[in-house]
Design a protein around this motif. Structure first.
Motif, short mmCIF file in Angstrom:
data_model
loop_
_atom_site.label_atom_id
_atom_site.label_comp_id
_atom_site.label_asym_id
_atom_site.label_seq_id
_atom_site.Cartn_x
_atom_site.Cartn_y
_atom_site.Cartn_z
N THR A 39 1.05 -8.75 3.17
CA THR A 39 1.21 -8.96 1.74
C THR A 39 0.13 -8.21 0.95
O THR A 39 -0.98 -8.03 1.43
N MET A 40 0.52 -7.79 -0.24
CA MET A 40 -0.41 -7.19 -1.19
C MET A 40 -0.31 -8.06 -2.43
O MET A 40 0.78 -8.26 -2.96
N MET A 87 -1.68 -8.61 -6.30
CA MET A 87 -2.38 -7.98 -7.40
C MET A 87 -2.40 -8.94 -8.58
O MET A 87 -1.39 -9.55 -8.91
N THR A 147 11.36 -5.72 0.30
CA THR A 147 10.12 -6.46 0.03
C THR A 147 10.49 -7.66 -0.84
O THR A 147 11.49 -7.62 -1.56
N ALA A 168 9.06 -10.05 -3.86
CA ALA A 168 8.02 -10.14 -4.89
C ALA A 168 8.00 -11.55 -5.46
O ALA A 168 9.05 -12.10 -5.81
N ILE A 215 1.16 -10.82 -8.80
CA ILE A 215 2.33 -10.36 -8.06
C ILE A 215 1.97 -10.37 -6.59
O ILE A 215 1.00 -9.73 -6.19
N SER A 271 3.49 -9.05 -3.21
CA SER A 271 4.57 -8.24 -2.66
C SER A 271 4.45 -8.28 -1.14
O SER A 271 3.39 -8.00 -0.59
N PHE A 321 6.21 -7.41 2.72
CA PHE A 321 7.22 -6.71 3.52
C PHE A 321 8.07 -7.73 4.26
O PHE A 321 7.54 -8.70 4.81
#
Lengths: 164, 119
Positions: A14-15, A17, A109, A111, A126, A128, A130
């Motif tokens: 996960t990312m 932000m 992905t 979100a 957010i 995001s 995979f």
């Protein structure tokens, strides 16, 4: 810069932000809920997005395409999972074929958007994620250009060249 | 996620520059090679080379930025570990998501700024 934090989890893929905006939560939500406003920022300037279907209710599917400078269209879809205006939105984002039909063979992905307002300042986060490790690998292969592939391939050669 | 080819290309170029830059130096190549063979501490590394501890730390920082190694604290020691292939790939993919969303956040910020100009 409105981005206040970026966090990547290499295990969960996960990312996350976080950004702060000088606007209220309703205004920030509008950027998601109004397709004409969404089109102003979803795609990059070189390939702006056009939303053909856009119904933000759980279970529905949004459809869009992005047009590059040569006129080539890249189709995508959102599967809406959770909607809680103006606080929360969760959707899966994937690729579609030229007719706009979702491509099951390409990665997706998910979100999760969280919006919170304090004293007129709105924090949007957010996450995001995979869909799978295989999907993540596919994204790398699809996007990776020659130079990058070569660079990674040359690491061993570089190391082997040194006298030990 | 839709691939923004231009941005992805620029991003790859940056990563490529970082990789080659990091491995352009023989001492850094040696540090990376040792890290791949097993964990090693920064202070042990400093004893291996005729350079200062600060200089070793600088080299390690360059390798870290290129995501070739990561640093971990174990007790009082700072341990350097080579990133596995899988981790390097996860880094690359998540970096791409970061880039994509940074672009979007910037565009959102500009739209919200325009609002103020109108009022």
């Amino acid at each position: 810069m409105p981005v206040t934090d970026v966090n990547k989890d290499l295990d969960a893929l996960t990312m996350t932000m976080t950004a702060e905006f000088d606007a209220d939560a309703d205004r920030v939500w509008e950027l998601w809920s109004d397709p004409r406003q969404l089109e102003r920022w979803w795609g990059p300037p070189a390939a702006p997005a056009t939303f053909v279907d856009h119904d933000l209710s759980p279970g529905s599917r949004a459809a869009y395409f992005m047009t590059d400078p040569e006129g080539k269209k890249y189709h995508g879809w959102w599967q809406i999972e959770e909607v809680e205006p103006p606080r929360r939105l969760r959707f899966e984002d994937g690729f579609a074929d030229d007719e706009g039909k979702p491509r099951e063979d390409l990665p997706t992905t998910v979100a999760t958007v969280t919006i919170a307002e304090t004293d007129g300042t709105t924090t949007m986060s957010i996450e995001s994620k995979f869909g799978s490790r295989e999907g993540m690998e596919q994204v790398i292969e699809m996007g990776m250009d020659q130079g990058m592939t070569e660079a990674l391939g040359q690491i061993d050669a570089l190391l082997a060249a040194d006298p030990s | 996620m839709v691939v923004d080819k231009k941005e992805a290309r620029d991003d790859d170029e940056k990563v490529t520059d970082l990789l080659f830059g990091a491995l352009a130096d023989p001492t850094r190549r040696d540090i990376f090679r040792r890290a791949r063979e097993g964990r090693l501490s920064v202070s042990a590394l400093a004893r291996e080379y005729p350079i200062s501890l600060a200089a070793v730390q600088k080299h390690v920082a360059v390798l870290e930025r290129a995501e070739l190694v990561s640093k971990h604290r174990v007790g009082r020691e700072s341990i350097v570990r080579a990133e596995s292939d899988a981790l390097q790939r996860a880094h690359t993919a998540l970096d791409r998501l970061e880039l994509e969303w940074r672009g979007r956040i910037e565009r959102i910020d500009r739209i919200l700024d325009d609002d103020k100009g109108d009022s």
